[in-house]
Write a protein that holds these residues in place. Structure first.
Motif, short mmCIF file in Angstrom:
data_model
loop_
_atom_site.label_atom_id
_atom_site.label_comp_id
_atom_site.label_asym_id
_atom_site.label_seq_id
_atom_site.Cartn_x
_atom_site.Cartn_y
_atom_site.Cartn_z
N GLY A 221 0.73 -1.36 0.03
CA GLY A 221 0.01 -0.26 0.04
C GLY A 221 0.82 1.57 0.11
O GLY A 221 0.52 2.27 -0.84
N ILE A 222 1.56 1.18 1.08
CA ILE A 222 2.94 2.56 0.75
C ILE A 222 3.39 2.71 -0.46
O ILE A 222 4.11 3.82 -0.07
CB ILE A 222 3.74 2.15 1.58
N GLY A 223 3.82 1.73 -0.94
CA GLY A 223 4.72 1.67 -2.41
C GLY A 223 3.46 2.64 -3.51
O GLY A 223 3.96 3.38 -4.15
N LEU A 224 2.18 2.19 -3.55
CA LEU A 224 1.51 2.54 -4.35
C LEU A 224 0.93 4.22 -4.26
O LEU A 224 0.71 4.75 -4.88
CB LEU A 224 0.03 1.48 -4.36
N ILE A 225 0.80 4.22 -2.85
CA ILE A 225 0.81 5.74 -2.45
C ILE A 225 1.82 6.98 -2.73
O ILE A 225 1.81 7.51 -2.53
CB ILE A 225 0.50 5.39 -0.61
N GLU A 249 -5.46 2.09 2.72
CA GLU A 249 -6.11 3.43 2.85
C GLU A 249 -5.48 4.24 1.82
O GLU A 249 -4.45 4.70 1.96
CB GLU A 249 -6.67 4.04 3.61
N ILE A 250 -6.31 4.91 0.44
CA ILE A 250 -5.53 6.00 -0.28
C ILE A 250 -6.48 7.28 -0.51
O ILE A 250 -8.42 7.05 0.03
CB ILE A 250 -5.39 5.16 -1.18
N SER A 254 -7.85 12.87 -3.21
CA SER A 254 -7.15 13.69 -3.53
C SER A 254 -5.77 13.51 -5.12
O SER A 254 -4.94 14.22 -5.76
CB SER A 254 -5.94 14.17 -3.06
N LYS A 255 -5.99 12.22 -4.54
CA LYS A 255 -4.78 10.98 -5.53
C LYS A 255 -4.87 10.77 -6.95
O LYS A 255 -3.94 10.67 -7.80
CB LYS A 255 -3.75 10.12 -4.38
N VAL A 256 -6.24 10.27 -7.20
CA VAL A 256 -6.29 9.85 -7.94
C VAL A 256 -7.22 10.72 -8.98
O VAL A 256 -7.33 10.69 -9.95
CB VAL A 256 -7.02 8.07 -7.45
N HIS A 257 -8.93 10.79 -8.24
CA HIS A 257 -9.80 11.78 -8.68
C HIS A 257 -9.14 12.79 -9.51
O HIS A 257 -9.24 13.17 -11.08
CB HIS A 257 -11.17 11.40 -7.41
N GLY A 258 -9.00 13.92 -8.68
CA GLY A 258 -9.18 14.97 -8.84
C GLY A 258 -7.22 15.02 -9.78
O GLY A 258 -7.40 16.54 -10.67
N LYS A 259 -6.57 13.85 -10.66
CA LYS A 259 -5.32 14.08 -10.96
C LYS A 259 -5.62 13.27 -12.12
O LYS A 259 -4.25 13.65 -13.05
CB LYS A 259 -4.46 14.14 -10.44
N GLY A 260 -6.89 12.58 -12.21
CA GLY A 260 -6.85 11.73 -13.42
C GLY A 260 -6.22 10.39 -13.57
O GLY A 260 -5.81 10.38 -14.98
#
Length: 338
Positions: A221-225, A249-250, A254-260
């Motif tokens: 998980g930390i690698g993906l974050i 948790e992600i 802010s990290k996926v949706h907002g940046k496309g």
């Protein structure tokens, strides 16, 4: 025919056992292995009793015995009736087999090795197709920047294949110094320890604001974050490492949706079975690709091989795989030693 096979008989136990190798049926061939390669993530999970299938619950009780080892090479010693394009004596790569000295598989699970590709190199070929498939799914274009998170065997293959595909710069990240040094040797343009300093800031400064493509190999998980923090807007992350635990948790907003950001499932079994298309190649076509790139000296497998062992040493080898953080990236079993 009696033969030998490495079997995980219970958690943290690897044994070399007597097994039967059946003669080939009409659509099968029998191969005497020369080498088989360890795929560290999968085999560590099988050895320790972690879940070993995407359809299994992570909290399910592990079932043993387990067999593993799906990337190998050897010589054909028998063929089924009706097979005319493979002959006894042919050197072949075997994919989706086992760590087993003699193995009978269907015809579509072997591919002839080019003359200038050694059996040691061929034994690693299937594993190298996993990051290749992840790169294809990300639709990498020449000149785009790329990040590899995690520098085990899949990550080092990814570094080489990204370079061959025209990515620039190719950035590699891993906490282990020796693996970062190997990544530089294998073609990375820059390496970072993701646990030190301003990791995401360093990556962004090197890539004009963030990377276009990331091959996430840690399965953590930390690698993906951390990968998400390094991405450019509209970037693509191929999720290659098996995330066997869902306990993280992600902040998707802010990290996926907002940046496309596109998150792409890149498990190697998520492939077409019979016909390749743009970004989605069969494992057979990727095997041909990899072997050609080795033959053409676009990929360097020889310098990835850190150790070669007798299968009789499997117990000690797998114990080190679990406990030694500096376990080499490329480790082979030499079946001529038993």
């Amino acid at each position: 025919m009696k033969t030998k096979q490495i079997v995980f008989t219970k958690p943290y136990t690897a044994e070399l056992l007597d097994r039967e190798c059946l003669p080939p049926k009409a659509d099968e061939v029998t191969v005497q292995l020369e080498y088989s390669a360890i795929s560290a993530g999968t085999e560590k999970a099988n050895y320790t009793g972690m879940r070993n299938g995407v359809d299994q619950s992570e909290d399910a009780e592990p079932v043993f015995p387990r067999t593993t080892g799906y990337s190998a090479a050897g010589t054909v010693i028998d063929v089924g009736s009706g097979i005319t394009d493979i002959s006894v004596g042919d050197r072949v790569a075997v994919y989706w087999g086992n760590h087993k000295k003699h193995i009978t598989v269907t015809r579509n699970k072997v591919i002839k090795l080019p003359e200038r590709v050694s059996s040691m190199e061929g034994s690693m070929a299937l594993i190298s197709t996993f990051p290749l498939g992840a790169i294809r799914k990300a639709h990498l274009e020449m000149g785009e920047s790329a990040l590899v998170m995690g520098l085990g065997i899949l990550g080092i293959f990814a570094v080489q294949e990204l370079r061959a595909a025209g990515a620039y710069p190719v950035i590699a990240a891993d906490p282990i110094k020796e693996r970062r040094e190997l990544a530089l040797k294998m073609g990375a343009d820059a390496v970072f320890d993701p646990t030190e300093g301003d990791f995401a800031g360093n990556v962004k400064r090197l890539t004009d604001g963030g990377v276009d493509v990331c091959i996430e190999v840690t399965g953590l998980g930390i690698g993906l974050i951390q990968a998400l923090d390094c991405m450019k807007e509209m970037g693509r992350i191929s999720l290659l490492g098996c995330t066997r635990s869902s306990k993280f948790e992600i902040d998707y907003y802010s990290k996926v949706h907002g940046k496309g950001i596109q998150l792409l499932g890149a498990h190697t079994r998520a492939r077409p079975k019979f016909e390749s298309s743009y970004g989605l190649w069969t494992d057979a076509d990727d095997m041909k690709t990899v072997l050609g790139l080795i033959e053409g000296k676009r990929l360097n497998f020889k310098d990835m091989i850190g150790e070669i062992h007798s299968p009789a040493d499997a117990s000690a080898v797998y114990d080190r795989l679990v406990n030694d953080k500096k376990f080499p990236v490329g480790v082979l079993f030499d079946w001529s030693r038993i």
